[in-house]
Design an enzyme around this catalytic site. Structure first.
Site, PDB file in Angstrom:
ATOM      1  N   HIS A  34       0.839  -1.205   0.000  1.00 58.76           N
ATOM      2  CA  HIS A  34       0.000   0.000   0.000  1.00 58.76           C
ATOM      3  C   HIS A  34       0.877   1.260   0.000  1.00 58.76           C
ATOM      4  CE1 HIS A  34      -2.832  -2.865   2.166  1.00 58.76           C
ATOM      5  NE2 HIS A  34      -3.582  -2.450   1.167  1.00 58.76           N
ATOM      6  N   ASP A 147      -3.353  -7.744  -7.386  1.00 58.16           N
ATOM      7  CA  ASP A 147      -4.729  -8.092  -7.746  1.00 58.16           C
ATOM      8  C   ASP A 147      -4.911  -7.768  -9.228  1.00 58.16           C
ATOM      9  OD1 ASP A 147      -5.877  -8.844  -5.088  1.00 58.16           O
ATOM     10  OD2 ASP A 147      -5.202  -6.828  -4.614  1.00 58.16           O
ATOM     11  N   SER A 182       0.351  -8.954   1.431  1.00 56.52           N
ATOM     12  CA  SER A 182      -1.107  -8.963   1.467  1.00 56.52           C
ATOM     13  C   SER A 182      -1.533  -8.854   2.920  1.00 56.52           C
ATOM     14  CB  SER A 182      -1.623 -10.289   0.887  1.00 56.52           C
ATOM     15  OG  SER A 182      -2.981 -10.478   1.252  1.00 56.52           O
ATOM     16  N   ARG A 184      -3.877 -10.321   4.132  1.00 53.28           N
ATOM     17  CA  ARG A 184      -4.319 -11.659   4.544  1.00 53.28           C
ATOM     18  C   ARG A 184      -3.168 -12.572   4.969  1.00 53.28           C
ATOM     19  NH1 ARG A 184      -8.473 -10.576   0.454  1.00 53.28           N
ATOM     20  NH2 ARG A 184     -10.494 -10.834   1.448  1.00 53.28           N
TER      21      ARG A 184
HETATM   22  O1  PAF Z   1      -7.828  -3.966  -3.283  1.00 56.45           O
HETATM   23  C1  PAF Z   1      -8.532  -3.575  -2.335  1.00 56.45           C
HETATM   24  O2  PAF Z   1      -8.059  -3.326  -1.220  1.00 56.45           O
HETATM   25  C2  PAF Z   1     -10.036  -3.424  -2.534  1.00 56.45           C
HETATM   26  O3  PAF Z   1     -10.526  -4.395  -3.371  1.00 56.45           O
HETATM   27  C3  PAF Z   1     -10.447  -2.010  -3.008  1.00 56.45           C
HETATM   28  C4  PAF Z   1      -9.891  -1.690  -4.391  1.00 56.45           C
HETATM   29  C5  PAF Z   1      -9.952  -0.971  -2.012  1.00 56.45           C
HETATM   30  C6  PAF Z   1     -11.970  -1.901  -3.086  1.00 56.45           C
HETATM   31  O4  PAF Z   1     -12.566  -2.138  -1.857  1.00 56.45           O
END
Ligand code: PAF
Length: 278
Positions: A34, A147, A182, A184
């Protein structure tokens, strides 16, 4: 850094921001992946908005919505350090008020791969992405290549619906042992975590086979599966070698291919991918 919880306030503040505005939508529990998006947004725009919203409509009935990891204070500290101007942190009621009734769906691109295993997932993703784009009205929006199908679907939605923004896809960030970052990954127990880099290893194997001149996707997939199956904790859900624009499965790789996979460790589902060729 300003934290905004309502749609009307976000809309007002947005027009006071310096242009261009970069936007990073997230579900929180931030990691270096992120932060790489935030940094890119920071480098390419005069202001940066990050949203933190665990979107319930993209989780299936048997998925991990209530267990999804959250740590707002940690997220905010990380975003503050990166020089984020605005964090949009809406509630479910704010995003889906009572009587909410409108959905955005992409069609063909959402059917295979993740869509096959998670039939309602992309409807939730495109709906929330469209809503967030309307609220934040960014110049540029940043998504991770991890993703890959999501990035493709959102790009297509923005083009098809004539949205006035650029969707920018940034490289996957990995742990030192190759595991794609991730939120997760925290679900993995120590044995599963030790085994999980096999996803990336199998992608590197595909890359090597392709570089050696192997183009037959059944053979490449077979070798990848054999490598993953050596890990007793790993259960392959799918391995796909597809056209990177349409996601149609390929028999032979001509110019390029998107190799992608989902592998389950217990209830934890990991995905990863790599582009081959151009
Ligand atoms: O990738 C993500 O974290 C989610 O799918 C997103 C793009 C923020 C939509 O909720």
């Amino acid at each position: 850094m300003k934290i905004i919880e309502t749609v009307p306030e976000m809309k007002i503040v947005r027009f006071k921001l310096k242009e261009p505005v970069g936007f990073v939508p997230t579900m929180g529990y931030l990691h270096k992946g992120h932060l790489s998006l935030v940094r890119k947004a920071k480098a390419e725009n005069k202001s940066v908005v990050v949203s933190i919203y665990v979107n319930p409509t993209q989780f299936g009935p048997k998925e991990d919505l209530s267990k999804y990891p959250r740590d707002l204070q940690r997220d905010l500290a990380m975003l503050e350090k990166e020089g984020t101007e605005i964090v949009f942190f809406p509630s479910d009621k704010e995003m889906y008020p009572e009587g909410y009734d409108t959905w955005v769906t992409a069609d063909k691109l959402t059917k295979p791969l993740e869509g096959d295993s998670r039939p309602t997932h992309f409807r939730g993703v495109t709906t929330i992405a469209a809503k967030l784009f309307n609220i934040v009205q960014p110049t540029n929006a940043y998504f991770g290549q991890k993703d890959a199908q999501q990035a493709l679907v959102i790009k297509k939605m923005a083009t098809d619906l004539n949205m006035d923004l650029e969707v920018i896809v940034c490289p996957t960030v990995r742990e030192p042992d190759g595991l794609a970052m991730s939120s997760r990954n925290v679900y993995l127990n120590p044995e599963q975590r030790k085994s999980a880099p096999v996803l990336y290893k199998s992608l590197l194997l595909a890359k090597r086979l392709y570089a050696e001149g192997k183009k037959d996707t059944e053979k490449i997939r077979g070798e990848m599966a054999a490598l993953i199956q050596k890990e007793p904790l790993a259960n392959i859900e799918y391995i796909s070698i597809a056209n990177p624009a349409t996601l149609e499965e390929l028999q032979t790789i001509k110019k390029s291919a998107l190799v992608s996979m989902a592998v389950k460790y217990g209830n934890t589902r990991l995905i990863d991918n790599m582009m081959l060729g151009e």
